[in-house]
Design a protein around this motif. Sequence first.
Motif, PDB file in Angstrom:
ATOM      1  N   ALA A   3     -24.087  15.541  -7.927  1.00  0.00           N
ATOM      2  CA  ALA A   3     -25.235  16.543  -8.323  1.00  0.00           C
ATOM      3  C   ALA A   3     -24.728  17.299  -9.400  1.00  0.00           C
ATOM      4  CB  ALA A   3     -25.254  17.706  -7.199  1.00  0.00           C
ATOM      5  N   THR A   4     -23.658  17.085 -10.134  1.00  0.00           N
ATOM      6  CA  THR A   4     -23.181  17.771 -11.404  1.00  0.00           C
ATOM      7  C   THR A   4     -23.851  17.195 -12.457  1.00  0.00           C
ATOM      8  OG1 THR A   4     -21.118  16.239 -11.378  1.00  0.00           O
ATOM      9  CG2 THR A   4     -20.877  18.378 -10.380  1.00  0.00           C
ATOM     10  N   LYS A   5     -24.420  15.959 -12.498  1.00  0.00           N
ATOM     11  CA  LYS A   5     -25.119  15.448 -13.562  1.00  0.00           C
ATOM     12  C   LYS A   5     -26.499  15.850 -13.523  1.00  0.00           C
ATOM     13  CE  LYS A   5     -21.972  12.012 -14.362  1.00  0.00           C
ATOM     14  NZ  LYS A   5     -20.928  12.421 -13.877  1.00  0.00           N
ATOM     15  N   LYS A  27     -38.995  14.805  -7.791  1.00  0.00           N
ATOM     16  CA  LYS A  27     -38.298  13.683  -7.430  1.00  0.00           C
ATOM     17  C   LYS A  27     -36.941  14.319  -6.775  1.00  0.00           C
ATOM     18  CE  LYS A  27     -39.159  10.710 -11.213  1.00  0.00           C
ATOM     19  NZ  LYS A  27     -40.501   9.956 -10.320  1.00  0.00           N
ATOM     20  N   VAL A  28     -36.865  15.450  -6.672  1.00  0.00           N
ATOM     21  CA  VAL A  28     -35.853  16.323  -5.902  1.00  0.00           C
ATOM     22  C   VAL A  28     -35.932  16.631  -4.382  1.00  0.00           C
ATOM     23  CG1 VAL A  28     -35.193  17.783  -7.918  1.00  0.00           C
ATOM     24  CG2 VAL A  28     -36.628  18.798  -6.097  1.00  0.00           C
ATOM     25  N   VAL A  29     -34.985  16.610  -3.795  1.00  0.00           N
ATOM     26  CA  VAL A  29     -34.835  16.720  -2.224  1.00  0.00           C
ATOM     27  C   VAL A  29     -33.924  17.835  -1.833  1.00  0.00           C
ATOM     28  CG1 VAL A  29     -35.437  14.361  -1.499  1.00  0.00           C
ATOM     29  CG2 VAL A  29     -33.011  14.802  -1.877  1.00  0.00           C
ATOM     30  N   ALA A  30     -34.725  18.790  -1.495  1.00  0.00           N
ATOM     31  CA  ALA A  30     -33.957  20.026  -0.896  1.00  0.00           C
ATOM     32  C   ALA A  30     -33.532  19.955   0.502  1.00  0.00           C
ATOM     33  CB  ALA A  30     -34.785  21.357  -1.095  1.00  0.00           C
ATOM     34  N   VAL A 162     -26.834  15.679  -2.767  1.00  0.00           N
ATOM     35  CA  VAL A 162     -27.883  14.670  -2.951  1.00  0.00           C
ATOM     36  C   VAL A 162     -29.111  15.524  -3.643  1.00  0.00           C
ATOM     37  CG1 VAL A 162     -29.364  13.254  -1.983  1.00  0.00           C
ATOM     38  CG2 VAL A 162     -27.181  13.404  -1.106  1.00  0.00           C
ATOM     39  N   VAL A 163     -29.200  15.221  -4.704  1.00  0.00           N
ATOM     40  CA  VAL A 163     -30.366  16.162  -5.623  1.00  0.00           C
ATOM     41  C   VAL A 163     -31.926  15.315  -5.647  1.00  0.00           C
ATOM     42  CG1 VAL A 163     -31.119  16.941  -7.716  1.00  0.00           C
ATOM     43  CG2 VAL A 163     -28.739  17.448  -6.813  1.00  0.00           C
ATOM     44  N   PHE A 164     -31.657  13.996  -5.916  1.00  0.00           N
ATOM     45  CA  PHE A 164     -32.596  13.211  -6.002  1.00  0.00           C
ATOM     46  C   PHE A 164     -33.029  12.293  -4.865  1.00  0.00           C
ATOM     47  CE2 PHE A 164     -31.443  14.684 -10.279  1.00  0.00           C
ATOM     48  CZ  PHE A 164     -32.435  15.163 -10.706  1.00  0.00           C
ATOM     49  N   ALA A 165     -34.349  11.944  -4.635  1.00  0.00           N
ATOM     50  CA  ALA A 165     -34.727  11.140  -3.405  1.00  0.00           C
ATOM     51  C   ALA A 165     -34.109   9.641  -3.455  1.00  0.00           C
ATOM     52  CB  ALA A 165     -36.315  10.852  -3.431  1.00  0.00           C
ATOM     53  N   GLU A 166     -34.049   9.156  -4.713  1.00  0.00           N
ATOM     54  CA  GLU A 166     -33.258   7.820  -4.840  1.00  0.00           C
ATOM     55  C   GLU A 166     -31.797   7.947  -4.147  1.00  0.00           C
ATOM     56  OE1 GLU A 166     -33.226   9.283  -9.033  1.00  0.00           O
ATOM     57  OE2 GLU A 166     -34.944   9.242  -7.384  1.00  0.00           O
ATOM     58  N   GLU A 167     -31.046   9.053  -4.440  1.00  0.00           N
ATOM     59  CA  GLU A 167     -29.795   9.039  -3.996  1.00  0.00           C
ATOM     60  C   GLU A 167     -29.495   9.045  -2.624  1.00  0.00           C
ATOM     61  OE1 GLU A 167     -28.217  12.708  -5.817  1.00  0.00           O
ATOM     62  OE2 GLU A 167     -28.677  11.860  -7.869  1.00  0.00           O
ATOM     63  N   ALA A 168     -30.659   9.562  -1.901  1.00  0.00           N
ATOM     64  CA  ALA A 168     -30.503   9.834  -0.533  1.00  0.00           C
ATOM     65  C   ALA A 168     -30.609   8.286   0.293  1.00  0.00           C
ATOM     66  CB  ALA A 168     -31.811  10.455  -0.131  1.00  0.00           C
ATOM     67  N   ARG A 169     -30.904   7.389  -0.521  1.00  0.00           N
ATOM     68  CA  ARG A 169     -31.169   6.070   0.258  1.00  0.00           C
ATOM     69  C   ARG A 169     -30.025   5.278   0.582  1.00  0.00           C
ATOM     70  NH1 ARG A 169     -35.889   4.350  -4.131  1.00  0.00           N
ATOM     71  NH2 ARG A 169     -37.154   6.219  -3.600  1.00  0.00           N
TER      72      ARG A 169
END
Length: 169
Positions: A3-5, A27-30, A162-169
Amino acid sequence: MDATKKEGVGTLTKKMNVESFNLDHTKVVAPYVRLAGEKTGANGDQILKYDIRFKQPNKEHMEMAGLHSIEHLMAENIRNHTDQVVDIGPMGCQTGFYLTMINHDNYEEVLTILEKTLQDVLEATEVPACNEVQCGWAANHSLEGAKEIAKEMLSKRDEWNVVFAEEAR
């Protein structure tokens, strides 16, 4: 990606001056905490702005009385955990806060500071500066609302990076 990027920034067609306007909010996931900006001052001080997103953009928001109270509680209590806070303030969209710090770029420590601050909210017995002398809308506060917001955010502590939905997969 951590998330630092600033991934997902600049994906829109026209580059805006405000960093968050360049973030694709679809595209973000809170909830999440991400580094949203970094500047170096004239004397070499590092200024860092963090996007602390409590609610999913365009799907949910914090009710005003609870948001107002958690703002007071966090602004007062975060400074008990670090002297590097410049400011913490709510987003107009009522989905989160911006935290600005000086010379503090340790992302994991920022998460710990936020966690401790939200724990302080849960333990609070009153909202600081909740009166007409110290607040511009003193009648609009909810300690219980603030505690609910803090409790929900803390319950998802392991998801904050985890900031973006694709990271959560």
